[in-house]
Structures are given as structure tokens and as C-alpha cells.
Design a protein around this motif. Structure first.
Motif, short mmCIF file in Angstrom:
data_model
loop_
_atom_site.label_atom_id
_atom_site.label_comp_id
_atom_site.label_asym_id
_atom_site.label_seq_id
_atom_site.Cartn_x
_atom_site.Cartn_y
_atom_site.Cartn_z
N VAL A 284 0.86 -1.18 0.00
CA VAL A 284 0.00 0.00 0.00
C VAL A 284 0.90 1.23 0.00
O VAL A 284 2.12 1.11 0.15
CB VAL A 284 -0.96 0.01 1.21
CG1 VAL A 284 -1.93 -1.17 1.14
CG2 VAL A 284 -0.20 -0.03 2.54
N PHE B 80 -7.79 4.31 7.85
CA PHE B 80 -6.74 3.33 7.54
C PHE B 80 -6.95 2.02 8.31
O PHE B 80 -6.93 0.93 7.72
CB PHE B 80 -5.37 3.92 7.88
CG PHE B 80 -4.25 2.92 7.91
CD1 PHE B 80 -4.05 2.02 6.87
CD2 PHE B 80 -3.38 2.87 9.00
CE1 PHE B 80 -3.01 1.10 6.90
CE2 PHE B 80 -2.33 1.95 9.03
CZ PHE B 80 -2.16 1.06 7.98
N ASN C 126 -9.98 0.08 7.04
CA ASN C 126 -9.74 -0.45 5.70
C ASN C 126 -8.79 -1.64 5.73
O ASN C 126 -9.01 -2.66 5.04
CB ASN C 126 -9.16 0.65 4.79
CG ASN C 126 -10.13 1.78 4.55
OD1 ASN C 126 -11.34 1.61 4.70
ND2 ASN C 126 -9.62 2.95 4.19
N ASP D 65 -0.64 7.41 1.05
CA ASP D 65 -2.01 7.93 1.11
C ASP D 65 -2.95 6.93 1.76
O ASP D 65 -3.86 7.31 2.50
CB ASP D 65 -2.50 8.26 -0.31
CG ASP D 65 -1.80 9.48 -0.89
OD1 ASP D 65 -1.23 10.27 -0.11
OD2 ASP D 65 -1.81 9.64 -2.12
N TYR D 66 -2.74 5.66 1.48
CA TYR D 66 -3.57 4.61 2.10
C TYR D 66 -3.40 4.64 3.62
O TYR D 66 -4.36 4.55 4.37
CB TYR D 66 -3.15 3.25 1.53
CG TYR D 66 -3.98 2.07 2.00
CD1 TYR D 66 -4.98 1.54 1.21
CD2 TYR D 66 -3.74 1.47 3.24
CE1 TYR D 66 -5.73 0.45 1.64
CE2 TYR D 66 -4.48 0.39 3.67
CZ TYR D 66 -5.48 -0.12 2.87
OH TYR D 66 -6.23 -1.21 3.31
#
Length: 212
Positions: A172, A182, A185, A175-176
Motif C-alpha cells: 500500500v 486506515f 480499511n 495515502d492509504y
């Protein structure tokens, strides 16, 4: 940290490190709780069970830098050193190295044998569990170039025999990691690996029962 990996610099910035460590441990506690909500085999773990010291073991390494340049949290049954498949988040900002990972890292030869036997006897279920992980992938570059001795290349799922380690990972980006959700996700993605981890941990238990 990569540019200043020495004790003098670290001591001068210890307060900064302790602040970052505190924040990361808060994150780790939330990650442990979130994983336990979908995988009860990891219930009861502490942050200490799942995180790592910053100090490197340089006794047998040519690389004598004293400190790690990343932080990680590994949530697995009985903790990070127990040898079971689990769920991992890796954060290494100065090298732009971020990834999510699940499965078994660097298993013993006996556990590898047990996983290969699992593939041999129920390869369809193993393959389905791998595919359920979506865009996570195995380290095929580190796999055996030839079929290991004693394993049949003509078996339907024989490619899995070539693996030396059974962790799946997904790269990743910054930005992720910096996104507001975060943790949520990452947990949603790693949750897909629960069926695979269940199979792998059954293989770990079987190898130990057999004394491999």
C-alpha cells in the motif's frame, strides 16, 4: 532514521521516538481488538505480545546498524513468537515501504511439509482460501525453482508445493496509510485471510503433533 542510524542521534531524539512509539502502540491496541472481533483465536493478546523492539540483533549480521527503521504489529495466536499464521501491518515511512500481510512467515521445514500435505489432500479448499484474499499475493520470487523432491508436479495445485513461506502480502502507499479510516480499511482487507490462516494454523498444530 535511515540516515542517522546511530546511538548518538537516537539519544538526542529519544523523546520524539517515545512519542511515536506511544502513538503506534495505541494503534496496535486498536488493531488487536479489531482482529479479535473476527478471529477469536487471537483474543487476550497484549500490545507487547504483538509489537517489536526498535533495537536490532546485530550479533550475527554484517549490518551493524543498531535500530530498525520500521514499525510493525503482528497479531497471531499466542503472540508474535509462537509460530502461527496471523495478521501484520508494516510501516516504514522513510523508505516508502508500507504493506499488509497475513499467513505464515518463514515456517519450519516440518510446517512446510504439513502445508504441502494439506495442499495434496485438499488443494481445492486451500486454493479457494488463497483466492478469497483478493489482490494479496505470495512471494513467488522466493519459491523453489524446481518441484521439491517427493512432491508430484502433475498434481492440480502443485505450484503451492514450491513455496518456502506462506505469507500473502499487499503493498500500500502513504495515502492509504494516512487515510482517516486506515485501520478499518486494513482490517477489512486482512479479514479475508481468516480462512487461509485457519488452514495454515491447523497445519502448524499437526506438524507439532507429529514432532516435525
Amino acid at each position: 532514521m535511515s540516515r542517522h542510524n546511530d546511538r548518538e542521534w537516537f539519544e538526542a531524539h529519544r523523546a520524539d521516538y517515545l512519542h511515536v512509539k506511544e502513538r503506534f502502540e495505541e494503534f496496535a491496541a486498536r488493531f488487536i481488538e479489531s482482529v479479535a472481533a473476527f478471529d477469536p483465536t487471537v483474543e487476550g493478546l497484549s500490545v507487547r505480545d504483538c509489537t517489536y523492539r526498535i533495537y536490532r540483533d546485530v550479533r550475527f549480521s554484517a549490518d551493524k546498524r543498531p535500530y530498525k527503521t520500521h514499525m510493525g504489529v503482528y497479531v497471531a495466536p499466542h503472540g508474535k513468537k509462537a509460530g502461527y499464521a496471523g495478521y501484520y501491518i508494516h510501516v516504514q515511512p522513510d523508505e516508502e515501504n508500507y504493506f499488509l500481510c497475513a499467513g505464515l512467515y518463514n515456517p519450519t521445514p516440518g510446517v512446510v511439509r504439513s502445508v504441502r500435505e494439506e495442499v495434496m489432500t485438499d488443494g481445492a479448499a486451500f486454493d479457494a482460501a488463497v483466492r478469497a484474499c483478493g489482490d494479496f499475493g505470495f512471494d513467488w520470487e522466493g519459491a523453489c525453482k524446481r518441484m521439491p523432491r517427493g512432491w508430484r508436479a502433475e498434481d492440480e495445485y502443485s505450484d503451492y508445493y514450491r513455496l518456502r513461506t506462506y505469507e500473502i502480502y499487499k503493498k500500500v502507499d502513504r495515502d492509504y496509510v494516512l487515510a482517516p479510516h486506515f485501520l478499518e480499511n486494513a482490517v477489512a482487507e486482512l479479514q479475508r485471510a481468516r480462512p487461509l490462516n485457519a488452514i495454515l494454523n491447523r497445519c502448524v498444530d499437526y506438524a507439532r503433533e507429529m514432532g516435525w
